[in-house]
Scaffold this motif. Structure first.
Motif, PDB file in Angstrom:
ATOM      1  N   ALA A 116      36.091  28.586  42.893  1.00  0.00           N
ATOM      2  CA  ALA A 116      35.397  29.870  43.030  1.00  0.00           C
ATOM      3  C   ALA A 116      36.347  30.956  43.512  1.00  0.00           C
ATOM      4  CB  ALA A 116      34.215  29.724  43.993  1.00  0.00           C
ATOM      5  N   TRP A 117      37.232  30.611  44.446  1.00  0.00           N
ATOM      6  CA  TRP A 117      38.190  31.589  44.963  1.00  0.00           C
ATOM      7  C   TRP A 117      39.197  31.987  43.893  1.00  0.00           C
ATOM      8  CZ3 TRP A 117      43.570  31.034  46.207  1.00  0.00           C
ATOM      9  CH2 TRP A 117      44.112  32.132  46.895  1.00  0.00           C
ATOM     10  N   LEU A 118      39.652  31.017  43.108  1.00  0.00           N
ATOM     11  CA  LEU A 118      40.627  31.317  42.062  1.00  0.00           C
ATOM     12  C   LEU A 118      40.034  32.164  40.939  1.00  0.00           C
ATOM     13  CD1 LEU A 118      42.479  27.901  41.731  1.00  0.00           C
ATOM     14  CD2 LEU A 118      43.483  30.048  42.520  1.00  0.00           C
ATOM     15  N   THR A 119      38.773  31.980  40.641  1.00  0.00           N
ATOM     16  CA  THR A 119      38.151  32.710  39.524  1.00  0.00           C
ATOM     17  C   THR A 119      37.554  34.048  39.951  1.00  0.00           C
ATOM     18  OG1 THR A 119      36.088  31.477  39.867  1.00  0.00           O
ATOM     19  CG2 THR A 119      37.618  30.622  38.221  1.00  0.00           C
ATOM     20  N   ALA A 120      37.504  34.311  41.257  1.00  0.00           N
ATOM     21  CA  ALA A 120      36.925  35.576  41.721  1.00  0.00           C
ATOM     22  C   ALA A 120      37.777  36.743  41.251  1.00  0.00           C
ATOM     23  CB  ALA A 120      36.831  35.584  43.247  1.00  0.00           C
ATOM     24  N   PRO A 121      37.161  37.872  40.886  1.00  0.00           N
ATOM     25  CA  PRO A 121      37.936  39.034  40.429  1.00  0.00           C
ATOM     26  C   PRO A 121      38.813  39.591  41.535  1.00  0.00           C
ATOM     27  CG  PRO A 121      35.629  39.618  40.744  1.00  0.00           C
ATOM     28  CD  PRO A 121      35.710  38.122  40.878  1.00  0.00           C
ATOM     29  N   SER A 122      39.964  40.098  41.145  1.00  0.00           N
ATOM     30  CA  SER A 122      40.877  40.716  42.107  1.00  0.00           C
ATOM     31  C   SER A 122      40.396  42.103  42.489  1.00  0.00           C
ATOM     32  CB  SER A 122      42.290  40.832  41.502  1.00  0.00           C
ATOM     33  OG  SER A 122      42.800  39.577  41.173  1.00  0.00           O
ATOM     34  N   ALA A 123      40.796  42.516  43.666  1.00  0.00           N
ATOM     35  CA  ALA A 123      40.540  43.900  44.064  1.00  0.00           C
ATOM     36  C   ALA A 123      41.357  44.817  43.177  1.00  0.00           C
ATOM     37  CB  ALA A 123      40.923  44.112  45.531  1.00  0.00           C
ATOM     38  N   GLY A 124      40.907  46.041  43.031  1.00  0.00           N
ATOM     39  CA  GLY A 124      41.597  46.989  42.167  1.00  0.00           C
ATOM     40  C   GLY A 124      43.047  47.178  42.546  1.00  0.00           C
ATOM     41  N   GLY A 125      43.902  47.242  41.542  1.00  0.00           N
ATOM     42  CA  GLY A 125      45.326  47.386  41.783  1.00  0.00           C
ATOM     43  C   GLY A 125      45.704  48.789  42.218  1.00  0.00           C
ATOM     44  N   GLY A 126      46.938  48.914  42.665  1.00  0.00           N
ATOM     45  CA  GLY A 126      47.410  50.206  43.118  1.00  0.00           C
ATOM     46  C   GLY A 126      47.988  51.058  42.011  1.00  0.00           C
ATOM     47  N   VAL A 127      48.230  50.473  40.827  1.00  0.00           N
ATOM     48  CA  VAL A 127      48.776  51.244  39.709  1.00  0.00           C
ATOM     49  C   VAL A 127      48.125  50.826  38.395  1.00  0.00           C
ATOM     50  CG1 VAL A 127      51.048  51.576  40.796  1.00  0.00           C
ATOM     51  CG2 VAL A 127      50.671  49.643  39.270  1.00  0.00           C
ATOM     52  N   VAL A 128      48.048  51.799  37.495  1.00  0.00           N
ATOM     53  CA  VAL A 128      47.735  51.528  36.096  1.00  0.00           C
ATOM     54  C   VAL A 128      49.017  51.807  35.323  1.00  0.00           C
ATOM     55  CG1 VAL A 128      46.381  52.256  34.096  1.00  0.00           C
ATOM     56  CG2 VAL A 128      45.307  52.125  36.358  1.00  0.00           C
ATOM     57  N   HIS A 129      49.363  50.952  34.377  1.00  0.00           N
ATOM     58  CA  HIS A 129      50.613  51.145  33.651  1.00  0.00           C
ATOM     59  C   HIS A 129      50.413  50.886  32.170  1.00  0.00           C
ATOM     60  CE1 HIS A 129      50.580  46.760  34.132  1.00  0.00           C
ATOM     61  NE2 HIS A 129      51.308  46.739  33.025  1.00  0.00           N
ATOM     62  N   ARG A 130      51.281  51.456  31.369  1.00  0.00           N
ATOM     63  CA  ARG A 130      51.303  51.182  29.930  1.00  0.00           C
ATOM     64  C   ARG A 130      52.727  51.366  29.424  1.00  0.00           C
ATOM     65  NH1 ARG A 130      49.711  56.595  27.336  1.00  0.00           N
ATOM     66  NH2 ARG A 130      49.394  57.982  29.112  1.00  0.00           N
TER      67      ARG A 130
END
Length: 250
Positions: A116-130
């Motif tokens: 359950a811990w491994l599949t939980a969504p991550s908190a939003g990251g500090g950057v968006v990149h492309r």
């Protein structure tokens, strides 16, 4: 021996240690798993199970574990260690405190909690990149305080490109304000990222407003090989064109 677990939820890679672990086990099972993830450009949510059949690690196995861990450190997004073996649990907590990704230790009876811990969504990251592959330009847009793992993700995107093409034509930072760092470790990881990549970036464009624009002179000192130019926040397209070398220099 080490066996790869195949009955895990999607997005989780897992291994189970049985008997005595040797260097050959890492060469035949662990390294192929890590190489596969690197070639696919993905990070690993990793479960490592030391069950009641685990007997220990040879000196060669311990050395190979450390070598692979350092070499592929940035691939790991989360690590769950599942074991009732006391020294494994304590060693995992000690190593986890120095890892750039979250590490959590679970008992054998907590298997489902680990998943359950491994599949939980991550908190939003500090950057968006492309990465604009047609122009060889990386666009980075901070969305919150910068985290150490943000730079690991950027390195996973940039490093294969530089290896294949020799350099990154341009880096564009697009932000109204500089959001700062999540913690001291994030700042250290940021400085390391700059140190490792500044000689491989041709141009750096700041498409920014507010106080971030004042960082340009200091940033130029770090990207010693790169030409740097400031653009307004609304001039992102111009910044990308200049960073790619498609725009006139004036």
């Amino acid at each position: 021996m080490i066996e790869r677990l195949t009955d895990l939820p999607a997005g989780i890679d897992g291994l189970r240690a049985k008997g005595k672990i040797t260097r050959e086990d890492y060469d035949s099972v662990v390294q192929p798993l890590l190489d596969e993830a690197r070639s696919q450009g993905r990070r690993i949510r990793f479960l490592y199970h030391f069950g009641p059949e685990f007997e220990g690690v040879t000196a060669g196995g311990a050395w190979e574990d450390a070598r692979l861990g350092l070499r592929y450190l940035r691939l790991f997004e989360r690590c769950a260690i599942v074991s009732d073996v006391g020294w494994i649990r304590e060693a995992s907590r000690l190593v986890g405190a120095m890892m750039p990704c979250p590490v959590k230790v679970f008992g054998n009876a907590e298997w489902q909690d680990a998943l359950a811990w491994l599949t939980a969504p991550s908190a939003g990251g500090g950057v968006v990149h492309r990465l604009l592959s047609e122009s060889g330009v990386l666009v980075v847009e901070p969305t919150g305080p910068l985290r150490a793992e943000d730079f690991d993700v950027l390195a996973m995107v940039v490093d294969p490109w530089i290896e294949a093409h020799g350099e990154l034509r341009g880096l564009v930072v697009h932000a109204r304000e500089f959001p700062g760092w999540e913690n001291l470790g994030s700042l250290v990881r940021h400085l390391r990222f700059v140190r490792d990549h500044h000689c491989s970036v041709r141009r750096v464009a700041l498409s920014a407003g507010g106080q971030l624009a004042t960082l340009a002179p200091g940033l130029a000192e770090h990207f010693v090989k790169a030409e740097l130019r400031h653009f307004g926040y609304e001039e992102l397209d111009r910044a990308i064109a200049w960073a790619s070398g498609d725009a006139a220099d004036k």
